[in-house]
Design a protein around this motif. Structure first.
Motif, PDB file in Angstrom:
ATOM      1  N   THR A 120       0.624  -1.283   0.068  1.00 36.52           N
ATOM      2  CA  THR A 120       0.124   0.180  -0.141  1.00 36.52           C
ATOM      3  C   THR A 120       0.588   1.384   0.045  1.00 36.52           C
ATOM      4  O   THR A 120       0.415   2.093  -0.638  1.00 36.52           O
ATOM      5  N   THR A 121       2.086   1.190   0.612  1.00 35.66           N
ATOM      6  CA  THR A 121       2.805   2.568   0.992  1.00 35.66           C
ATOM      7  C   THR A 121       3.915   2.284   0.132  1.00 35.66           C
ATOM      8  O   THR A 121       4.579   3.367  -0.199  1.00 35.66           O
ATOM      9  N   GLU A 125       7.520  -1.342   6.065  1.00 34.83           N
ATOM     10  CA  GLU A 125       6.845  -0.736   7.206  1.00 34.83           C
ATOM     11  C   GLU A 125       7.206  -1.913   8.341  1.00 34.83           C
ATOM     12  O   GLU A 125       7.540  -3.018   8.229  1.00 34.83           O
TER      13      GLU A 125
END
Length: 132
Positions: A120-121, A125
């Motif tokens: 998604t990013t 993460e």
């Protein structure tokens, strides 16, 4: 939580030293509790930027926070120059200690942190799990 103090000497790469130190720990999760000191070079990735910005000069460390894992850290720093102007962003390798960096680190032995690509990013993460 186990609390560990650490002092870095002049010339040390702040990010590199934290990554190397964490790689030697039995714990697999940590966080920065406090940090004071100074830098002669700060390499920061500013919000929304893809490349680091290099800042040279006498810089005071105002804050340093983030998570530590054996496969990488996520650290944000703010520094002030000799005029008191403040700049902050992601701490990148190449940020060099000027006089000292006095750090207090919390190790979290019950937890495991790791860096995982988040589709998604597009960034690695924080992945969190409890240790067995």
């Amino acid at each position: 939580m186990k609390v560990v103090p650490l002092r870095l000497q002049p010339g040390a790469d702040l990010r590199g030293a934290l990554d190397a130190w964490m790689g030697k720990q039995e714990a697999q999760a940590g966080c920065l509790i406090s940090a004071v000191g100074s830098l002669s070079v700060a390499e920061l990735r500013l919000a929304g930027a893809s490349e680091a910005t290099v800042i040279l000069g006498d810089l005071e460390i105002l804050s340093l926070s983030g998570t530590l894992s054996r496969d990488g850290a996520h650290l944000h720093i703010s520094v002030a120059n000799s005029n008191g102007a403040v700049l902050g962003g992601h701490l990148c390798p190449g940020s060099l200690v000027r006089t000292t960096a006095e750090l207090v680190i919390g190790l979290l032995p019950e937890w495991r942190f790791r860096r995982e690509l988040d589709p998604t990013t597009g960034y690695a993460e924080l992945g969190i799990s409890q240790r067995d």
